[in-house]
Design a protein around this motif. Structure first.
Motif, PDB file in Angstrom:
ATOM      1  N   UNK A  19       0.826  -1.206   0.000  1.00  0.00           N
ATOM      2  CA  UNK A  19       0.000   0.000   0.000  1.00  0.00           C
ATOM      3  C   UNK A  19       0.864   1.262   0.000  1.00  0.00           C
ATOM      4  N   UNK A  20       1.905   1.290   0.814  1.00  0.00           N
ATOM      5  CA  UNK A  20       2.779   2.475   0.870  1.00  0.00           C
ATOM      6  C   UNK A  20       3.477   2.709  -0.458  1.00  0.00           C
ATOM      7  N   UNK A  21       3.919   1.645  -1.128  1.00  0.00           N
ATOM      8  CA  UNK A  21       4.564   1.808  -2.430  1.00  0.00           C
ATOM      9  C   UNK A  21       3.597   2.425  -3.440  1.00  0.00           C
ATOM     10  N   UNK A  22       2.354   1.961  -3.438  1.00  0.00           N
ATOM     11  CA  UNK A  22       1.376   2.459  -4.410  1.00  0.00           C
ATOM     12  C   UNK A  22       0.889   3.858  -4.054  1.00  0.00           C
ATOM     13  N   UNK A 100      -6.339   0.390  -5.010  1.00  0.00           N
ATOM     14  CA  UNK A 100      -5.477   1.472  -5.482  1.00  0.00           C
ATOM     15  C   UNK A 100      -4.525   1.044  -6.585  1.00  0.00           C
ATOM     16  N   UNK A 101      -4.169  -0.236  -6.592  1.00  0.00           N
ATOM     17  CA  UNK A 101      -3.188  -0.663  -7.563  1.00  0.00           C
ATOM     18  C   UNK A 101      -3.194  -2.161  -7.767  1.00  0.00           C
ATOM     19  N   UNK A 102      -2.208  -2.600  -8.558  1.00  0.00           N
ATOM     20  CA  UNK A 102      -2.055  -4.006  -8.899  1.00  0.00           C
ATOM     21  C   UNK A 102      -0.576  -4.361  -8.764  1.00  0.00           C
ATOM     22  N   UNK A 128      -0.849   1.528 -10.891  1.00  0.00           N
ATOM     23  CA  UNK A 128      -2.112   2.039 -10.372  1.00  0.00           C
ATOM     24  C   UNK A 128      -3.259   1.298 -11.041  1.00  0.00           C
ATOM     25  N   UNK A 129      -4.340   1.101 -10.302  1.00  0.00           N
ATOM     26  CA  UNK A 129      -5.517   0.480 -10.901  1.00  0.00           C
ATOM     27  C   UNK A 129      -6.091   1.451 -11.920  1.00  0.00           C
ATOM     28  N   UNK A 130      -6.867   0.933 -12.855  1.00  0.00           N
ATOM     29  CA  UNK A 130      -7.427   1.771 -13.922  1.00  0.00           C
ATOM     30  C   UNK A 130      -8.234   2.948 -13.371  1.00  0.00           C
ATOM     31  N   UNK A 131      -9.074   2.701 -12.384  1.00  0.00           N
ATOM     32  CA  UNK A 131      -9.899   3.784 -11.836  1.00  0.00           C
ATOM     33  C   UNK A 131      -9.038   4.818 -11.120  1.00  0.00           C
ATOM     34  N   UNK A 132      -8.012   4.374 -10.400  1.00  0.00           N
ATOM     35  CA  UNK A 132      -7.141   5.303  -9.686  1.00  0.00           C
ATOM     36  C   UNK A 132      -6.323   6.138 -10.658  1.00  0.00           C
ATOM     37  N   UNK A 133      -5.753   5.503 -11.692  1.00  0.00           N
ATOM     38  CA  UNK A 133      -4.917   6.254 -12.627  1.00  0.00           C
ATOM     39  C   UNK A 133      -5.746   7.234 -13.453  1.00  0.00           C
ATOM     40  N   UNK A 134      -6.972   6.873 -13.799  1.00  0.00           N
ATOM     41  CA  UNK A 134      -7.836   7.780 -14.553  1.00  0.00           C
ATOM     42  C   UNK A 134      -8.176   9.012 -13.721  1.00  0.00           C
TER      43      UNK A 134
END
Length: 194
Positions: A19-22, A100-102, A128-134
């Motif tokens: 989580x901290x990395x993302x 938040x990510x993958x 990043x997950x698609x929704x987060x990056x968008x």
């Protein structure tokens, strides 16, 4: 970025969670926000074999960290990175548990694909997950539409100590004395002459 002469407090250790990395590093990189300490460098890893990362990527213990652009080619000078298993979602630890990510896992193989020899080198690639990056692209940086900020990934590379290369460890190795004691249990099945 990733200045090797960063002035860090005594006793600083870099052992971030997924989580901290993302959230604290990759999200801020994608959104072009400052973060401190600025210790993870940008690196295009694919010309480098994993054992050549020392001095190029940020090292903590036996792990190397770096930012890179997403790429389909994962071929190096002496081998290639091959995807292992399924992707793991990275969720926030807050009450909503938002994705938040993958995290993707890759194993390093020496030689040419597909006949390479597997090594114990593992790369975990965070995106990043698609929704987060968008949402980061649209809300943080509308000024330059030509740059695809979702293309950034954060990588953690390490050499696994177990034989299957998963990094999770399949159990402890037995010492010679352990094997002797375990073999004593087999004596009950042996009939001794009178």
């Amino acid at each position: 970025m990733g200045d090797k002469n960063v002035n860090l407090p005594p006793g600083f250790r870099f052992y971030p969670t997924d989580e901290e990395l993302v959230v604290h590093f990759l999200h801020r990189k994608v959104a072009l926000l400052p973060f401190h300490p600025d210790i993870i460098p940008d690196l295009h890893p694919h010309p480098y074999d994993p054992w050549d990362l020392d001095g190029k990527a940020m090292r903590e213990g036996n792990k190397w960290y770096f930012f890179s652009r997403k790429t389909q080619s994962r071929v190096t000078a002496n081998g290639y990175w091959k995807a292992l298993g399924v992707d793991e979602p990275v969720f926030t630890s807050t009450g909503d548990g938002k994705k938040m990510g993958v995290k993707k896992h890759y194993g390093f193989y020496i030689g040419e694909s597909p006949a390479g020899t597997k090594t114990n080198w593992i790369m975990q690639e965070y995106s990043l997950s698609e929704s987060a990056s968008t949402s980061y692209r649209s809300s943080k940086r509308r000024g330059n539409p030509k740059i695809d900020y979702s293309a950034w990934v954060l990588c953690r590379v390490f050499e696994s100590n177990d034989d299957n290369g998963s990094g999770s460890g399949s159990g402890a190795e037995l010492s010679c004395l352990d094997e002797v004691f375990l073999s004593l249990d087999d004596l009950e099945d042996i009939s001794l002459p009178n």
